[in-house]
Design an enzyme around this catalytic site. Sequence first.
Site, PDB file in Angstrom:
ATOM      1  N   GLU A  27      21.559 -14.106 -13.490  1.00  0.00           N
ATOM      2  CA  GLU A  27      22.871 -14.746 -13.721  1.00  0.00           C
ATOM      3  C   GLU A  27      22.792 -16.221 -13.374  1.00  0.00           C
ATOM      4  O   GLU A  27      22.243 -16.603 -12.345  1.00  0.00           O
ATOM      5  CB  GLU A  27      23.971 -14.135 -12.844  1.00  0.00           C
ATOM      6  CG  GLU A  27      24.469 -12.795 -13.300  1.00  0.00           C
ATOM      7  CD  GLU A  27      25.643 -12.269 -12.466  1.00  0.00           C
ATOM      8  OE1 GLU A  27      26.415 -13.071 -11.905  1.00  0.00           O
ATOM      9  OE2 GLU A  27      25.740 -11.036 -12.378  1.00  0.00           O
TER      10      GLU A  27
HETATM   11  P1  P53 Z   1      33.227 -15.090 -10.807  1.00  0.00           P
HETATM   12  C1  P53 Z   1      30.729 -14.783  -5.783  1.00  0.00           C
HETATM   13  C2  P53 Z   1      29.745 -15.762  -5.661  1.00  0.00           C
HETATM   14  C3  P53 Z   1      28.636 -15.722  -6.482  1.00  0.00           C
HETATM   15  C4  P53 Z   1      28.508 -14.717  -7.418  1.00  0.00           C
HETATM   16  O1  P53 Z   1      31.690 -14.949 -10.431  1.00  0.00           O
HETATM   17  C5  P53 Z   1      29.478 -13.746  -7.535  1.00  0.00           C
HETATM   18  C6  P53 Z   1      30.588 -13.775  -6.711  1.00  0.00           C
HETATM   19  C7  P53 Z   1      31.674 -12.771  -6.836  1.00  0.00           C
HETATM   20  O2  P53 Z   1      32.818 -13.398  -7.299  1.00  0.00           O
HETATM   21  O3  P53 Z   1      29.371 -12.707  -8.395  1.00  0.00           O
HETATM   22  C8  P53 Z   1      28.606 -12.763  -9.569  1.00  0.00           C
HETATM   23  O4  P53 Z   1      33.475 -14.146 -11.926  1.00  0.00           O
HETATM   24  C9  P53 Z   1      28.779 -11.407 -10.191  1.00  0.00           C
HETATM   25  C10 P53 Z   1      29.539 -11.408 -11.484  1.00  0.00           C
HETATM   26  C11 P53 Z   1      30.547 -12.529 -11.469  1.00  0.00           C
HETATM   27  C12 P53 Z   1      29.796 -13.847 -11.397  1.00  0.00           C
HETATM   28  O5  P53 Z   1      28.973 -13.893 -10.253  1.00  0.00           O
HETATM   29  O6  P53 Z   1      33.965 -14.771  -9.577  1.00  0.00           O
HETATM   30  O7  P53 Z   1      27.587 -10.688 -10.324  1.00  0.00           O
HETATM   31  O8  P53 Z   1      30.123 -10.151 -11.660  1.00  0.00           O
HETATM   32  O9  P53 Z   1      31.422 -12.511 -12.543  1.00  0.00           O
HETATM   33  C13 P53 Z   1      30.697 -15.063 -11.397  1.00  0.00           C
HETATM   34  O10 P53 Z   1      33.388 -16.515 -11.247  1.00  0.00           O
END
Ligand code: P53
Length: 482
Positions: A383
Site C-alpha cells: 500500500e
Molecule cells: P485511510 C492508519 C495509518 C496508516 C494506514 O487509510 C492505515 C491506517 C488506518 O486508517 O491503514 C491502511 O483509509 C489500511 C487501509 C486504509 C489505508 O491505510 O484511513 O490498510 O485499509 O484504507 C489508508 O486513509
Amino acid sequence: MKFTKKDFLWGGATAANQFEGEFNKDGKSLNVAEMVPYVKLQDRASMPLDISAFSKKNLEKSIENKEGLHYPKRIGSNHYNRYKEDIDLLAEAKMDIYRMSISWGRIYPNGDESKPNEKGLEFYRNLLNYCKQKGLKVMVTLHHFDTPYPIGVKYGGWMNKEVINMFVKYAKTLFTEFGNIVDFWLPFNEINVSCFAPMMSATFPEDYPGVSYDQLRFQTLHNQLIAQAKVVQLGHEMLKKKNIGCMIANMTTYPLDCNPVNIIEWQKSEQVSRYFFFDMVAKGEYPTYIIKLFEKLNVKLDTNPEEMNILKNNTVDFLSFSYYMTGTVAKKEEGKTGGNLMAMGKNPFLKANEWGWQIDPQGLRYTLNDLWNRYHLPIFISENGIGHDEKLNDKKTVDDDYRIDYMHQHFIAINDALEDGVDVFGYTMWGVIDLVSAGTSEMSKRYGLVYVDYDDYHNGTGDRFKKKSFNWFKNFKETFEL
Ligand code: P53
C-alpha cells in the site's frame, strides 16, 4: 532512463470492507467496520480513532439504527455488483497485479460453521477467474480489518485461542479452493493495528474487566501472530510456491534532531512501533526489547512452548507493508516517554496532505534499504498513495497532477532502492479505485486513479470515471523518465 526492473509487478490494492458493499447479501455477516457510522469531521488533520466509538454498546446501536446514521462501509464502492467493470479498468491501466481481500464473513459468517458458505466462495471464484482472464496476477489478504462480529459476540474475539483454529480453517478453505489461481497471500492486513486498536478485530475491552488494555492488545496481537504462523505452515504444506507474506503498517520515523537524548528516544520508538512487528514475522521470536517492555507494562502473555515453536518455524516468505508518511520522534516530558505506538511528530522539511499525512518519497528509499539490510527477505510495497478531497470537473474527470507527482516521486525512490541493491519486487497503489476510508469512513478521502461517484452519504450513481492519473499510470512504463 527507464525503470530498472523489467519484471517488477505494478498494480492496485483494495479491501473488501471498504470496497465491496452488499454487507448482508448471500449470507454474509456483519463486521465492526460496517458498524461504524460516518461522522463529519471538524478537523481533518487528525486521526480520529475514538476508542469509545468502538465499544460494543455503541456499535450495537447500528443494528437498529434509530438515529438514522449512515454506515459507509456497508455500501463501499459497490464493487460486489461492479467487479467486472473494475477489473476491466485495472487491465486497461496495464496493471500486472491486483491486491484484494476476501471477506471472512462471506465464507464463514459465524466463524464456527463446519462448511463454508457456497455463495461466498462463488463470488470470489468468479472474481478471481475474471482477474486471470484479464491477465492480472492476484495477491489476496485473508483478514483486512474484518473479523466477523459474531466471533466477537460469541467467542470474545481474538483473546480466545479457539478463534485461531477458526481462522486456520478459513485459510484451509481458501487454499483448497483458490490455491492454484492466487499468486500471493497475506494472512493479515496491518497485523500491528490490532496492537493499538484490538476492537477493530472484534476484541472488546469491556468483555475483559480486570484485564489491562496493554494485556488485551498484546495478547490479541500474539494470537493473530500465531494464527498467521499456522497459516504459513499450512500454506507451505498445501501450496506449490512459497508465496505468503506479512503486511505491516510501517511508520518510519526520524529523530527530530541530533541531540543524543532524542536519538535514544527515536531508537526506542523504532523498536516498539516498527521493528517489533517485522522481527516477529521474519525472525519468529520476541525480541529482548519487547520482553523488557512487557515487564514494564506488566504484560504476561498466555502462551506455551508449542506456540513459540510454531512462530519460530513458520516465518514469512516475503515482507510487505503500507507506506504513506513518515514522522519525527523527540523526547517528551518526563513520565511520557517510551512505548508510544504511532508517535508521529512533524517534520519541517515535508509537506502534508489535508489529513496531516506527511509526504516523503525519499523515506520510502530509506525504509526499503533499512528493511532489506535487517531481514534480507524480498519486499513488496502493498500500500502507498495519497488521499485528496476531489470533485469531478466539467469534463467528467479529475486533474490530479499532485497524485501523478506523488506516484512519480515514489516510483523514483523505488528505482533508487533497486539501484542500491534492495530486492523489492512489486507495488500496489492503495485505493486504486476510490473507496471508503478505513480511518475516517469518508468517501471524500479519495486515493484512486478512478473516481467513484458517491459522496460521504452515498448520494450518487456509483459510476466510475478515469482521473488524469489513470492515463499517466497506463503509459508510465513507456514514458517514465527518472
Ligand atoms: P485511510 C492508519 C495509518 C496508516 C494506514 O487509510 C492505515 C491506517 C488506518 O486508517 O491503514 C491502511 O483509509 C489500511 C487501509 C486504509 C489505508 O491505510 O484511513 O490498510 O485499509 O484504507 C489508508 O486513509
